[in-house]
Motif scaffolding. Structure first.
Motif, mmCIF file in Angstrom:
data_model
loop_
_atom_site.group_PDB
_atom_site.id
_atom_site.type_symbol
_atom_site.label_atom_id
_atom_site.label_comp_id
_atom_site.label_asym_id
_atom_site.label_seq_id
_atom_site.Cartn_x
_atom_site.Cartn_y
_atom_site.Cartn_z
ATOM 1 N N CYS A 8 7.759 16.585 3.323
ATOM 2 C CA CYS A 8 8.676 15.454 3.214
ATOM 3 C C CYS A 8 8.923 15.102 1.758
ATOM 4 O O CYS A 8 10.037 14.796 1.358
ATOM 5 C CB CYS A 8 8.111 14.249 3.970
ATOM 6 N N LEU A 9 7.875 15.176 0.939
ATOM 7 C CA LEU A 9 8.009 14.832 -0.467
ATOM 8 C C LEU A 9 8.941 15.809 -1.180
ATOM 9 O O LEU A 9 9.753 15.429 -2.009
ATOM 10 C CB LEU A 9 6.630 14.847 -1.126
ATOM 11 N N ALA B 242 9.735 13.510 -6.012
ATOM 12 C CA ALA B 242 10.284 12.165 -6.120
ATOM 13 C C ALA B 242 9.950 11.393 -4.857
ATOM 14 O O ALA B 242 10.241 11.849 -3.750
ATOM 15 C CB ALA B 242 11.797 12.222 -6.324
ATOM 16 N N LEU B 243 9.327 10.262 -4.996
ATOM 17 C CA LEU B 243 8.906 9.444 -3.863
ATOM 18 C C LEU B 243 9.771 8.196 -3.775
ATOM 19 O O LEU B 243 10.256 7.685 -4.793
ATOM 20 C CB LEU B 243 7.430 9.030 -4.009
ATOM 21 N N ALA B 244 9.912 7.701 -2.565
ATOM 22 C CA ALA B 244 10.626 6.442 -2.373
ATOM 23 C C ALA B 244 9.675 5.259 -2.328
ATOM 24 O O ALA B 244 10.026 4.136 -2.686
ATOM 25 C CB ALA B 244 11.450 6.499 -1.079
ATOM 26 N N MET C 107 0.865 -1.195 0.000
ATOM 27 C CA MET C 107 0.000 0.000 0.000
ATOM 28 C C MET C 107 0.895 1.237 0.000
ATOM 29 O O MET C 107 1.937 1.268 0.643
ATOM 30 C CB MET C 107 -0.898 -0.001 1.234
ATOM 31 N N THR C 108 0.485 2.274 -0.720
ATOM 32 C CA THR C 108 1.269 3.505 -0.783
ATOM 33 C C THR C 108 1.276 4.214 0.558
ATOM 34 O O THR C 108 0.252 4.353 1.201
ATOM 35 C CB THR C 108 0.680 4.451 -1.839
ATOM 36 N N ARG C 109 2.462 4.633 0.986
ATOM 37 C CA ARG C 109 2.570 5.353 2.249
ATOM 38 C C ARG C 109 2.099 6.787 2.057
ATOM 39 O O ARG C 109 2.475 7.475 1.119
ATOM 40 C CB ARG C 109 4.040 5.346 2.695
ATOM 41 N N PRO D 127 5.633 4.604 -3.369
ATOM 42 C CA PRO D 127 6.293 3.800 -4.407
ATOM 43 C C PRO D 127 7.413 4.595 -5.081
ATOM 44 O O PRO D 127 7.423 5.833 -4.990
ATOM 45 C CB PRO D 127 5.161 3.511 -5.393
ATOM 46 N N PRO D 128 8.346 3.919 -5.770
ATOM 47 C CA PRO D 128 9.462 4.626 -6.410
ATOM 48 C C PRO D 128 9.007 5.354 -7.673
ATOM 49 O O PRO D 128 9.177 4.872 -8.796
ATOM 50 C CB PRO D 128 10.450 3.492 -6.732
ATOM 51 N N VAL D 129 8.395 6.515 -7.486
ATOM 52 C CA VAL D 129 7.792 7.261 -8.590
ATOM 53 C C VAL D 129 8.243 8.712 -8.526
ATOM 54 O O VAL D 129 8.227 9.323 -7.455
ATOM 55 C CB VAL D 129 6.245 7.209 -8.518
ATOM 56 N N THR D 130 8.630 9.261 -9.660
ATOM 57 C CA THR D 130 8.808 10.697 -9.805
ATOM 58 C C THR D 130 7.569 11.215 -10.507
ATOM 59 O O THR D 130 7.291 10.855 -11.651
ATOM 60 C CB THR D 130 10.065 11.015 -10.624
ATOM 61 N N VAL D 131 6.805 12.044 -9.796
ATOM 62 C CA VAL D 131 5.496 12.447 -10.283
ATOM 63 C C VAL D 131 5.443 13.952 -10.484
ATOM 64 O O VAL D 131 5.959 14.727 -9.671
ATOM 65 C CB VAL D 131 4.372 11.979 -9.316
ATOM 66 N N THR D 132 4.832 14.358 -11.590
ATOM 67 C CA THR D 132 4.654 15.774 -11.907
ATOM 68 C C THR D 132 3.163 16.042 -12.058
ATOM 69 O O THR D 132 2.456 15.292 -12.752
ATOM 70 C CB THR D 132 5.380 16.133 -13.214
ATOM 71 N N PHE D 133 2.673 17.131 -11.420
ATOM 72 C CA PHE D 133 1.237 17.392 -11.433
ATOM 73 C C PHE D 133 0.981 18.874 -11.182
ATOM 74 O O PHE D 133 1.849 19.596 -10.663
ATOM 75 C CB PHE D 133 0.526 16.545 -10.370
#
Length: 500
Positions: free
Chosen positions: A9-10, A78-80, A1-3, A82-88
């Motif tokens: 923090c992000l 950038a998240l650890a 599950m995604t933290r 899940p290991p995702v770099t997300v742009t929004f």
């Protein structure tokens, strides 16, 4: 599950792991992307909003979509986990970008990250993605129709895997559920492109659909694809139509075991990734399917069609619908290409006999014919399922059933291109349905007689007689009858040896 992590923090994580630089060439802004998609709304709607499918037929659009979007004015994190770099886009006080839980990002972004994490985990469990590898995810406002796409970094060498990024429409009018499902779909599509970017569409689409189902749950869109698949079974397993191909996910669902389906996906995609250049992709997948399931692929298709019917996903189109049987019966010939088939619906004739007889034959092996019937309490039963080469005869007693469906699938390697059917009325007092009869000479000069029943009612046994010629008296092979082993809900197989 995604933290669930705070925005502060992000942002700190983003400073430690900056996003990769954009590809060479123009980086399109969200506005430029919306402008490029606007004239293609009708084509997008026909493709279910999947821009990847549309770009495959539009080189100009494909060139634009293979460039990473411009990120100026957007939030990039950038998240650890899940290991995702997300742009929004930044949160808005209302509308699709609202942040109701006040965690610093739009609620739809959270839904997308949950879907990405769940999909990555399942891909890794199946051995189809390197654990911990980073994913680039762009969540952009793209209008009311587009769902998203994947962009690939360059042309894969010899058609093998390629890395890339995922773009999802964050403002789709269907809400967070649509964003969740689209993210799962395109994350899975990108991961599989990393194994073989030119994999057969007839296996890529159902593979992606399976991961989408596991991460996002059932959807009307996938149910509709399964219905479409069996509304046009003559197109065959290896169809080039994306929507029909997506319905092949029924093959994986028919396995009735997610762990087995996961193993099948691992073996088929691993086989594609390591195949020799001279090997046909279609043949590689078919052989891996057969090996990993331990089941003939035509039989697996029959099971998928039966599951769709049992789940209430009846076709919108049948090869034939029979409710009234005229005197002399109905004769028809079913033609199908490799891995094609047909579905035929049977209902009781209100003014006819109490049973319907189905006779089928093909000129050679290569077909799987299944007869399933629905009892009056709504339960479906499979009465018969095997190759009808040499001929079979089945009986549907309407006292016990209210509906029947004949599922016919042609093997891709089968020699017989057609199957002959005869449908007529049968008496009300039939005690059994004879599925098959065969006889063969054995090396010692004896004859082996074998028969199979579809069902039996109140039978004591079977007495087999023989004669030297049709016009001479018959004599029993054995003094005592062979005990009846079948029942009203299931038949039995019998074998008898005549030493004479």
């Amino acid at each position: 599950m995604t933290r669930r992590t705070s925005l502060a923090c992000l942002i700190a994580l983003a400073a430690a792991a900056p996003v990769a630089g954009v590809a060479a060439g123009h980086a399109p802004t969200p506005e430029e992307l919306r402008t490029a998609l606007a004239p293609r709304v009708q084509q997008l709607a026909a493709a279910g909003g999947d821009v990847t499918a549309l770009a495959a037929r539009d080189p100009e659009l494909a060139a634009l979509l293979d460039s990473r979007p411009e990120t100026t004015g957007l939030v990039t994190l950038a998240l650890a986990d899940p290991p995702v770099t997300v742009t929004f886009p930044a949160p808005a006080p209302s509308g699709p970008l609202v942040d109701e839980d006040l965690d610093g990002m739009p609620d739809r972004v959270r839904a997308a990250l949950d879907a990405a994490g769940a999909t990555l985990a399942r891909l890794e469990d199946a051995g189809l993605r390197e654990p911990g590898a980073d994913l680039e995810l762009y969540l952009l406002p793209l209008g009311s129709v587009a769902r998203g796409w994947i962009g690939l970094d360059g042309t894969p060498v010899a058609g093998r895997g390629a890395r890339g990024f995922v773009v999802v429409n964050i403002v789709h009018p269907a809400g967070s559920d649509a964003v969740h499902a689209a993210t799962a779909r395109f994350v899975a599509r990108l991961a599989l492109a990393g194994l073989d970017a030119d994999a057969p569409q007839w296996w890529l689409e159902p593979s992606v659909a399976w991961f989408e189902l596991q991460a996002a749950g059932p959807s009307l869109e996938i149910a509709s694809a399964i219905r479409s698949r069996w509304s046009q079974p003559e197109l065959g397993l290896q169809t080039g139509l994306a929507r029909i191909a997506r319905g092949n996910v029924g093959l994986l669902l028919a396995l009735e075991d997610p762990r087995l389906a996961q193993r099948v996906l691992r073996e088929t995609w691993s086989a594609l990734a390591r195949r020799a250049e001279i090997d046909s992709r279609d043949d590689v997948v078919i052989e891996a399917l057969r090996r990993s399931t331990g089941t003939d692929v035509a039989e697996l298709q029959a099971r998928a069609a039966i599951r769709a019917l049992v789940d209430g996903l009846e076709p919108t189109r049948w090869a034939a619908e029979v409710a009234e049987v005229p005197a002399g019966g109905i004769q028809t010939t079913i033609h199908a290409g490799p891995w094609g088939g047909a579905l035929l619906s049977l209902r009781p004739d209100p003014l006819g006999a109490a049973a319907t007889r189905l006779s089928a034959s093909s000129s050679g092996p290569g077909w799987t014919l299944s007869l399933i019937a629905r009892r009056h309490d709504g339960r479906w039963e499979r009465i018969y399922g095997r190759d009808p080469a040499g001929g079979i005869e089945l009986l549907v007693p309407w006292r016990d059933y209210e509906r029947a469906v004949v599922v016919m699938i042609r093997d891709g390697r089968g020699s017989a291109r057609e199957i002959e059917l005869l449908i007529d009325d049968a008496g009300a007092d039939a005690l059994f349905a004879l599925a098959s009869v065969s006889a063969r000479h054995l090396p010692d000069g004896s004859v082996e007689i074998a028969w199979r029943t579809g069902w039996e009612r109140e039978l004591f046994g079977w007495l087999v007689e023989r004669s030297d010629a049709p016009d001479r008296p018959f004599q029993a092979i054995d003094e005592l009858p062979a005990p009846a082993l079948g029942s009203e809900t299931g038949g039995a197989f019998y074998r008898l040896r005549d030493p004479a």
